[in-house]
Design an enzyme around this catalytic site. Structure first.
Site, PDB file in Angstrom:
ATOM      1  N   GLY A  11       2.040   0.897   5.800  1.00  0.00           N
ATOM      2  CA  GLY A  11       2.512   1.268   4.463  1.00  0.00           C
ATOM      3  C   GLY A  11       2.473   2.762   4.211  1.00  0.00           C
ATOM      4  CE  LYS A  29      -9.600   0.626   0.715  1.00  0.00           C
ATOM      5  NZ  LYS A  29      -8.241   0.469   0.204  1.00  0.00           N
ATOM      6  CG  ASP A  32      -5.404   2.213   1.990  1.00  0.00           C
ATOM      7  OD1 ASP A  32      -6.391   2.299   1.246  1.00  0.00           O
ATOM      8  OD2 ASP A  32      -4.491   1.370   1.820  1.00  0.00           O
ATOM      9  CG  ASP A  77      -5.049  -0.359  12.534  1.00  0.00           C
ATOM     10  OD1 ASP A  77      -5.501  -1.345  13.163  1.00  0.00           O
ATOM     11  OD2 ASP A  77      -5.194  -0.208  11.315  1.00  0.00           O
ATOM     12  CB  SER A  83      -0.938   0.004   1.207  1.00  0.00           C
ATOM     13  OG  SER A  83      -0.216   0.144   2.419  1.00  0.00           O
ATOM     14  N   PRO A 108      -0.366  -2.411   8.630  1.00  0.00           N
ATOM     15  CG  PRO A 108       1.088  -3.726   7.344  1.00  0.00           C
ATOM     16  CD  PRO A 108      -0.345  -3.227   7.393  1.00  0.00           C
TER      17      PRO A 108
END
Length: 353
Positions: free
Chosen positions: A225, A306, A277, A241, A189, A223
């Protein structure tokens, strides 16, 4: 030959959305016509009912406002049934009819499996075409020329020949930013945000607006990106997160990890950037981005929407309406683009004026 058609390259599977968008854009400029687009072909061709109006549309349509088009080229009729022993001569004749001076020559093809096969065929054709063009008095390396020459192959014996204004078209052949995956990035990403920064900002803007010491919040960061891209620019990032973050990112000393839901987190003080994202419904993300802008929690945001499998164009229009309503109908800047590293999504840049 008059370049009266507009050829739009897109991600395979998004031909319908590309057709809807160009039809709407042409209609807003008073140009009526129709679109030819085969499913999963990777391109669409808009043909105006009147050739002269089609030619004007191609010159004045602002490419950066198109979401689903990766590349826009003004082309003539399809050159079909090219002789197997001499594909070059008809292409040179079509090019001469469009002009004698061009900044560059780009050979392109659809970004599909069939297109990849065409690349093998056209690669050895390039030097022969360049030589024939020069022999015919067509310059393809004139820095003072206003247009770039494009040859778009749709089959081994069929292609469109056209032109594009380098300032009003994609900066990369086929509209694809060829970025290398950094070995230290925690996820692919990272390439999406890297391309977004190239798409939405020029070199000077990137240096100014993503400068060392600036602050950002990455919602749904794990994680890491997108956080990684910001850390590479020596920015200070709050990664939000409930999932784990890449250990090397945390070792940088530039990242604070907040285990929280991206929709619930509120920054203690305004930041320069919010990036997001998260895999969520596009309308919910649009409302979240609008809220950050309306509350003054960030100066600008970059986020992904999305899109659903059906009614993508309609869903994007709904997201625009949400942002417009939540920000009071004006006073903001919004750009949306389906990047070459995007899949079933589009990337947006939002900022208050």
């Amino acid at each position: 030959m008059i370049a009266s058609r507009l050829l739009l390259q897109c991600r395979a599977g998004f031909e319908k959305e590309c057709a809807q968008e160009i039809t709407a854009a042409a209609g807003a400029m008073g140009v009526e016509g129709f679109v030819k687009a085969k499913p999963d072909s990777g391109y669409a061709v808009f043909q105006a009912h009147q050739d002269d109006m089609g030619a004007e549309l191609g010159k004045h349509l602002e490419f950066r406002r198109l979401v689903f088009a990766r590349q826009a080229t003004r082309v003539g009729e399809l050159l079909a049934d090219l002789p197997e022993g001499d594909r070059v001569t008809p292409i040179v004749a079509a090019a001469r009819a469009l002009g004698r001076r061009f900044q560059a020559l780009w050979i392109e093809m659809p970004d599909t499996n069939d297109g990849k096969a065409l690349a093998t065929l056209t690669r050895p054709l390039l030097p022969h075409l360049e030589k024939a063009l020069r022999k015919a008095g067509v310059a393809i390396d004139d820095a003072t020329a206003e247009e770039r020459l494009h040859v778009f192959f749709v089959g081994g014996r069929a292609c469109y020949v056209g032109v594009a204004d380098p300032a009003n078209s994609a900066r990369w052949p086929m509209g694809i930013a060829r970025l290398r995956m950094p070995a230290s990035a925690p996820s692919r990403s990272a390439l999406k945000l890297a391309e977004a920064l190239l798409e939405f900002f020029d070199d000077a803007e990137r240096a100014k607006r993503f400068a060392p010491g600036m602050t950002a919040v990455d919602l749904g960061a794990s994680p890491g990106g997108w956080t990684w891209q910001l850390v590479q620019r020596h920015m200070l990032v709050t990664a939000v997160d409930n999932g784990a973050m890449d250990a090397r990112l945390m070792d940088s000393g530039q990242v604070k990890h907040r285990r929280d839901d991206g929709f619930h987190y509120r920054p203690p003080e305004p930041v320069d950037w919010m990036v997001c994202d998260m895999v969520e419904s596009p309308s919910r993300i649009a409302r979240l981005a609008a809220k950050w802008a309306a509350q003054g929690w960030c100066s600008g945001s970059i986020f992904n929407l999305k899109l659903p499998m059906k009614k993508r164009w309609e869903e994007l229009a709904r997201c625009r309406e949400i942002i417009d309503a939540d920000l009071g109908g004006g006073g903001y800047y919004l750009r949306v683009k389906q990047l070459s590293h995007d899949r079933e999504e589009v990337t947006a840049y939002l900022a208050r004026r």
